[in-house]
Design a protein around this motif. Structure first.
Motif, PDB file in Angstrom:
ATOM      1  N   THR A 173      79.245  15.132  48.273  1.00 41.05           N
ATOM      2  CA  THR A 173      79.826  15.694  48.157  1.00 41.05           C
ATOM      3  C   THR A 173      80.079  15.299  48.259  1.00 41.05           C
ATOM      4  O   THR A 173      80.217  14.790  48.722  1.00 41.05           O
ATOM      5  N   ALA A 174      80.417  18.118  46.318  1.00 40.62           N
ATOM      6  CA  ALA A 174      80.222  18.485  45.714  1.00 40.62           C
ATOM      7  C   ALA A 174      80.646  18.521  46.538  1.00 40.62           C
ATOM      8  O   ALA A 174      81.279  19.147  46.152  1.00 40.62           O
ATOM      9  N   CYS A 175      82.269  19.406  46.463  1.00 42.02           N
ATOM     10  CA  CYS A 175      82.507  19.789  46.739  1.00 42.02           C
ATOM     11  C   CYS A 175      82.346  20.238  45.527  1.00 42.02           C
ATOM     12  O   CYS A 175      81.754  19.342  46.304  1.00 42.02           O
ATOM     13  N   ILE A 176      83.179  23.047  46.066  1.00 45.04           N
ATOM     14  CA  ILE A 176      82.926  23.528  45.400  1.00 45.04           C
ATOM     15  C   ILE A 176      83.421  23.915  44.809  1.00 45.04           C
ATOM     16  O   ILE A 176      83.678  23.591  45.636  1.00 45.04           O
TER      17      ILE A 176
ATOM     18  N   PHE B 207      97.493  17.192  46.626  1.00 49.15           N
ATOM     19  CA  PHE B 207      96.201  17.865  46.523  1.00 49.15           C
ATOM     20  C   PHE B 207      96.379  19.376  46.599  1.00 49.15           C
ATOM     21  O   PHE B 207      97.164  19.879  47.414  1.00 49.15           O
ATOM     22  N   THR B 208      95.646  20.094  45.758  1.00 53.86           N
ATOM     23  CA  THR B 208      95.507  21.539  45.879  1.00 53.86           C
ATOM     24  C   THR B 208      94.013  21.825  45.932  1.00 53.86           C
ATOM     25  O   THR B 208      93.204  21.028  45.453  1.00 53.86           O
ATOM     26  N   PHE B 209      93.633  22.942  46.537  1.00 54.48           N
ATOM     27  CA  PHE B 209      92.219  23.155  46.821  1.00 54.48           C
ATOM     28  C   PHE B 209      91.658  24.432  46.208  1.00 54.48           C
ATOM     29  O   PHE B 209      92.354  25.427  46.048  1.00 54.48           O
ATOM     30  N   PHE B 210      90.368  24.366  45.902  1.00 52.68           N
ATOM     31  CA  PHE B 210      89.624  25.543  45.434  1.00 52.68           C
ATOM     32  C   PHE B 210      88.413  25.753  46.325  1.00 52.68           C
ATOM     33  O   PHE B 210      87.965  24.821  47.004  1.00 52.68           O
ATOM     34  N   GLY B 211      87.874  26.994  46.314  1.00 51.53           N
ATOM     35  CA  GLY B 211      86.713  27.316  47.132  1.00 51.53           C
ATOM     36  C   GLY B 211      85.401  27.073  46.424  1.00 51.53           C
ATOM     37  O   GLY B 211      84.408  26.700  47.036  1.00 51.53           O
ATOM     38  N   ASP B 212      85.376  27.306  45.101  1.00 50.25           N
ATOM     39  CA  ASP B 212      84.199  26.982  44.309  1.00 50.25           C
ATOM     40  C   ASP B 212      84.633  26.734  42.866  1.00 50.25           C
ATOM     41  O   ASP B 212      85.774  26.998  42.487  1.00 50.25           O
ATOM     42  N   GLU B 213      83.725  26.216  42.061  1.00 51.52           N
ATOM     43  CA  GLU B 213      84.095  25.779  40.711  1.00 51.52           C
ATOM     44  C   GLU B 213      84.416  26.917  39.760  1.00 51.52           C
ATOM     45  O   GLU B 213      85.186  26.730  38.811  1.00 51.52           O
ATOM     46  N   ASP B 214      83.840  28.095  39.980  1.00 49.70           N
ATOM     47  CA  ASP B 214      84.178  29.228  39.119  1.00 49.70           C
ATOM     48  C   ASP B 214      85.616  29.662  39.360  1.00 49.70           C
ATOM     49  O   ASP B 214      86.347  30.020  38.436  1.00 49.70           O
ATOM     50  N   GLU B 215      86.040  29.626  40.623  1.00 47.99           N
ATOM     51  CA  GLU B 215      87.435  29.919  40.947  1.00 47.99           C
ATOM     52  C   GLU B 215      88.354  28.890  40.294  1.00 47.99           C
ATOM     53  O   GLU B 215      89.378  29.231  39.687  1.00 47.99           O
ATOM     54  N   ALA B 216      87.984  27.616  40.411  1.00 47.01           N
ATOM     55  CA  ALA B 216      88.796  26.548  39.823  1.00 47.01           C
ATOM     56  C   ALA B 216      88.886  26.705  38.308  1.00 47.01           C
ATOM     57  O   ALA B 216      89.959  26.551  37.713  1.00 47.01           O
TER      58      ALA B 216
END
Length: 360
Positions: free
Chosen positions: A2-5, A60-69
């Motif tokens: 890390t994948a992050c998600i 930087f901006t952040f997501f919790g998982d790749e589907d959200e992103a």
């Protein structure tokens, strides 16, 4: 690493909300480069050369998982770079979200791990076009409090569903990691051809695990705090959870040799179509994260491998052996690689996981 998600039925309302809600800017620094990432990767130790050149970090901006992103980008959120993993790259590319990479501007492109670069339809397509720069790779694996959990009780991944661990378990709020665990637990190493019966078996296993779950962690900070603080004793987590917990003095260990194995993933950076920022700064960032000092930090502080083979070769062999990266073939033995699954199956996983977490 890390994948992050990285939702349908129960998640329709959430998806609708995401389509109009853009992520908050968490670390507003250099406004000419925006990076959509997993929390934690904004650390300057990951891009020191960029800071030296420009005086600060990108925004930087952040997501919790790749589907959200994926949903946020598809709904119009603009970013220059994003950090998806192996199971999502094809989906993002097929949706028309990505811009090809100019590999002539990535100094260490030819130094990237040959094994990773040879993975079908990941970094490049058959015509040679590059879409994804592999960067971090690692595992999702059994992580536990060695003072509270007897290792003999976690020889199998089925331990996550053992009633003795009721209210002591945590797995990620991440559909890919959840179904990787479940697939391995039912004896499936390649989830791309999962049958309807196997999907039912995997989902049934996750329902049993849910009975033991105290919390579904969303990022590395969540699970490190939960393990180190004694809130949970057994987790399905990324390499960094045990590494960072141990660095903080907590008795947290990772177990790579369960009977069914572990999950392996590769994450990296993609350039987004319609990227609003500086092209030069985009490639300066990709070059800044692709150096031996960054590989050293990624491995020692996060427990992840770096995709730059030459950078990894520059690390002390003793450290490579300690972290398990001295033998790549052994590292990926008995593993489920998180390769892309068919879109229909992925949507089934997303919908079912939401039901499972809700207790249905």
């Amino acid at each position: 690493m890390t994948a992050c998600i990285r939702r349908i039925t129960l998640g329709i309302a959430l998806a609708a909300t995401m389509s109009v809600s853009l992520p908050a800017i968490v670390a507003a620094e250099d406004s000419e480069l925006i990076i959509f990432d997993w929390s934690g990767y904004e650390a300057q130790a990951f891009h020191p050369d960029y800071v030296t050149k420009y005086g600060d970090s990108p925004t930087f901006t952040f997501f919790g998982d790749e589907d959200e992103a994926f949903e946020k980008i598809r709904s119009g959120f603009k970013t220059d770079l994003a950090h998806p993993c192996s199971q999502s790259v094809v989906k993002w590319r097929d949706a028309g979200l990505l811009e090809p990479l100019d590999t002539s501007k990535i100094a260490a492109w030819k130094d990237l791990n040959p094994g990773i670069m040879a993975m079908k339809d990941l970094a490049t397509t058959a015509d040679g076009t590059a879409w994804f720069m592999p960067w971090d790779w690692g595992n999702t694996l059994v992580t536990y409090n060695s003072e509270k959990v007897d290792e003999k009780d976690i020889q199998s991944l089925k331990a996550f569903a053992d009633p003795k661990f009721k209210d002591r378990v945590s797995i990620g709020d991440n559909v890919d990691d959840a179904y990787a665990l479940a697939s391995l637990a039912i004896g499936l190493k390649d989830w791309t051809g999962m049958t309807d019966e196997q999907f039912k078996q995997a989902s049934d296993f996750l329902r049993e695990v849910h009975k033991n779950v105290r919390l579904y962690w969303t990022d590395n900070t969540d699970i490190v705090q939960a393990l180190s603080g004694g809130e949970v004793d057994l987790a399905w987590a990324w390499n960094d959870a045990s590494v960072q917990s141990a660095l903080a003095g907590a008795p947290i260990k990772a177990k790579k040799d369960t009977e069914e194995g572990l999950s392996t993933w590769v994450c990296g950076y993609v350039r987004l179509k319609g990227a609003p920022g500086s092209v030069d700064k985009t490639y300066d960032f990709l070059n800044a994260i692709n150096t031996p000092p960054v590989a050293q930090f990624l491995l020692s502080d996060w427990g992840y491998g770096h995709a730059n083979s030459k950078a990894m070769e520059a690390i002390d062999p003793k450290i490579l052996a300690e972290k398990g990266y001295d033998n790549v073939e052994k590292f990926v033995d008995k593993t489920l690689f998180q390769s892309p699954v068919p879109a229909e199956l992925k949507q089934k996983m997303i919908a079912e996981f939401e039901k499972i977490k809700a207790g249905y």
